[in-house]
Motif scaffolding. Structure first.
Motif, mmCIF file in Angstrom:
data_model
loop_
_atom_site.group_PDB
_atom_site.id
_atom_site.type_symbol
_atom_site.label_atom_id
_atom_site.label_comp_id
_atom_site.label_asym_id
_atom_site.label_seq_id
_atom_site.Cartn_x
_atom_site.Cartn_y
_atom_site.Cartn_z
ATOM 1 N N TYR A 8 0.864 -1.176 0.000
ATOM 2 C CA TYR A 8 0.000 0.000 0.000
ATOM 3 C C TYR A 8 0.905 1.232 0.000
ATOM 4 O O TYR A 8 1.942 1.238 0.672
ATOM 5 N N PRO A 9 0.561 2.305 -0.733
ATOM 6 C CA PRO A 9 1.480 3.432 -0.895
ATOM 7 C C PRO A 9 1.560 4.358 0.322
ATOM 8 O O PRO A 9 1.089 5.499 0.307
ATOM 9 N N SER A 35 3.517 -0.690 -6.398
ATOM 10 C CA SER A 35 2.580 0.175 -5.690
ATOM 11 C C SER A 35 2.117 1.265 -6.652
ATOM 12 O O SER A 35 2.522 1.296 -7.821
ATOM 13 N N HIS A 36 1.291 2.166 -6.157
ATOM 14 C CA HIS A 36 0.801 3.278 -6.973
ATOM 15 C C HIS A 36 1.976 4.075 -7.538
ATOM 16 O O HIS A 36 3.000 4.274 -6.862
ATOM 17 N N GLY A 54 -0.756 2.266 -12.315
ATOM 18 C CA GLY A 54 -1.657 3.379 -12.526
ATOM 19 C C GLY A 54 -0.942 4.614 -13.032
ATOM 20 O O GLY A 54 0.159 4.542 -13.579
ATOM 21 N N GLU A 60 -4.358 9.164 -5.512
ATOM 22 C CA GLU A 60 -4.464 7.805 -5.002
ATOM 23 C C GLU A 60 -5.946 7.457 -4.804
ATOM 24 O O GLU A 60 -6.757 8.330 -4.495
ATOM 25 N N PRO A 61 -6.310 6.198 -4.974
ATOM 26 C CA PRO A 61 -7.720 5.813 -4.804
ATOM 27 C C PRO A 61 -8.332 6.270 -3.488
ATOM 28 O O PRO A 61 -9.506 6.630 -3.438
ATOM 29 N N ASP A 106 -9.016 -0.145 -2.089
ATOM 30 C CA ASP A 106 -8.450 0.861 -2.987
ATOM 31 C C ASP A 106 -7.747 0.260 -4.193
ATOM 32 O O ASP A 106 -7.919 0.724 -5.322
ATOM 33 N N TYR A 107 -6.916 -0.750 -3.970
ATOM 34 C CA TYR A 107 -6.067 -1.269 -5.037
ATOM 35 C C TYR A 107 -6.484 -2.656 -5.507
ATOM 36 O O TYR A 107 -5.678 -3.425 -6.012
ATOM 37 N N ASP A 114 -4.730 0.478 -11.558
ATOM 38 C CA ASP A 114 -3.653 -0.058 -10.723
ATOM 39 C C ASP A 114 -3.639 -1.583 -10.659
ATOM 40 O O ASP A 114 -2.609 -2.224 -10.920
#
Length: 469
Positions: A8-9, A35-36, A54, A60-61, A106-107, A114
């Protein structure tokens, strides 16, 4: 062997896995960290090779207007009743259902680039092993698409996912009879999995194994296959500040650290920071406080014995200190354990339950979490008027961390809601002056050092990768 790691970013998710990545890399394996795209430079700064997912120019989401909101307290409690949870188990469920499912959503979204980027990279690069962040379940989909072995990395978290999935499976009929979804995590992962022709099963949701860095007394009991590893602290690399070279003459040095993640999304500090600094001001100590400008807003003039600095790696700071006062984060706790110093952990009796800010007086803002807000970003500033949630006045892991430290005799619990400035000051003085706390901290460090290091588990990870079909 090729190893793909997903994170996770956020540095709170990246830093705990850096020792694993470097252990694998140093053993001669190829390692990539996905990651992002906006987080790629941070990954590269650790000496690891990033895979950008992405669009770096997109938010970011979690900062998007359509990011997942926490479920309502009514929904949370309906599950708790159907699952027959005890008060302690209910807190674990809240941590899973209200807190961790949000970043997990989110991802794994099939409608954003992403997760598909991750799957396509895995198909092209063909890793032998995928290690995926607990809240980055797209890693499991990518592993299955590439035919790779895969396991979860707990990072700095308790395994609330396996705990909750096991209870949902045991009480599936009761949950269904209550009119509730029987597999909330599976429902998040399913659109992405079905895009690639996959069936959602326990292995896809919980991995083939779990790398668990938490010792007995902290780790949750689950039926998952675990690879035990020592939590080696990594807190970034920077030039060692000259003022840290020399210890203060004739008085102790106290570190105060209240975490990195919460201050990104939550305004204020519930009055905790001013109270802690007031308690420290009257002690004959030197204080190094790692606090952001936002955390210092309510403080006013700093006490003469306090040096405030927004960031200094704890691996540099803590070996020069006598005690640490902190927010109850797992990464911070492990840094103090590695340094062998006593701890004072900030905790309250609050439940972890988020509550809509609309239920509170209109002037309430301190401690309010809003989807789409991150301080210091244009996206965050634009989201100031969004609906918010009242954040409980503690860190997610404050209670288990405080309980662990006190059970080991290596520190005490501080409660800014119930204790006065004088009572907090007396507790800090007690931990500084009573040798038993330092002796217990030394024993705790020795216990952790007996757990296999990241380098020592590399052969086990290789063996797990070789067992894949």
């Amino acid at each position: 062997m090729r190893v793909l790691i997903t994170v996770y970013p956020a540095v709170a998710h990246l830093y705990p896995v850096v020792p694993y990545a470097w252990a694998l890399q140093s053993a001669g394996h190829e390692v990539r960290v996905a990651s992002h795209a906006g987080f790629a430079d941070t990954i590269a700064s650790t000496g690891l090779v990033p895979v950008a997912l992405g669009d770096a120019g997109s938010p970011e989401p979690r900062l998007r207007d359509d990011a997942r909101q926490p479920p309502t307290p009514e929904d949370v409690n309906a599950y708790a009743r159907a699952l027959g949870l005890s008060p302690e188990e209910r807190e674990h469920w809240i941590a899973f259902y209200q807190w961790n499912l949000n970043p997990a959503s989110d991802y794994v979204r099939a409608d954003l680039p992403d997760a598909p980027d991750l799957v396509e990279f895995a198909r092209a690069w063909r890793p032998d092993l995928v290690l995926w962040d607990l809240v980055f379940p797209a890693g499991a989909v990518a592993a299955r698409a590439a035919g790779a072995a895969h396991g979860r990395l707990l990072g700095s978290n308790l395994d609330y996912f396996a705990f909750s999935q096991e209870r949902l499976a045991t009480h599936r009929d009761a949950v269904r009879d209550a009119g509730l979804a029987t597999d909330p995590l599976g429902d998040l992962v399913r659109p992405l999995a079905e895009r690639y022709g996959m069936t959602v099963d326990d292995e896809l949701l919980l991995g083939q194994f779990t790398v668990d860095p938490l010792p007995k007394g902290l780790s949750l009991s689950t039926a998952t296959t675990k690879v035990a590893v020592r939590k080696v602290p990594y807190t970034g690399a920077s030039v060692f500040p000259r003022w840290l070279y020399a210890r203060p003459q004739g008085r102790p040095r106290v570190a105060l650290s209240l975490g990195e993640s919460t201050r990104r999304y939550v305004a204020g500090d519930w009055g905790r920071t001013p109270k802690l600094l007031a308690a420290l001001a009257e002690l004959d100590v030197e204080v190094v406080a790692t606090l952001s400008p936002l955390q210092l807003e309510a403080v006013g003039t700093l006490p003469d014995n306090v040096r405030a600095i927004e960031w200094v790696p704890l691996t540099q700071l803590l070996p020069t200190c006598d005690v640490l006062v902190h927010h109850g984060g797992m990464g911070t706790l492990s840094s103090a354990v590695a340094a062998g110093i006593p701890q004072l952990v900030c905790d309250t009796d609050d439940s972890l339950l988020f509550r809509p800010a609309s239920a509170a007086p209109a002037e309430v803002d301190s401690g309010t979490y809003r989807v789409g807000r991150e301080f210091g970003t244009e996206t965050g500033q634009a989201a100031e008027e969004a609906a918010g949630w009242l954040h409980p006045e503690k860190n997610l892991l404050a209670t288990p961390c405080a309980s662990y430290v006190t059970d080991q005799g290596a520190g005490v619990r501080l409660d800014h809601q119930k204790q006065s400035v004088e009572e907090i000051r007396a507790e800090i003085h007690r931990v500084l002056s009573e040798p038993a706390f330092r002796e217990a901290a030394t024993r705790l460090r020795d216990t952790w050092q007996a757990i296999p290091s990241p380098a020592e588990i590399v052969p086990a990870l290789v063996a797990l990768a070789e067992r894949r079909p």
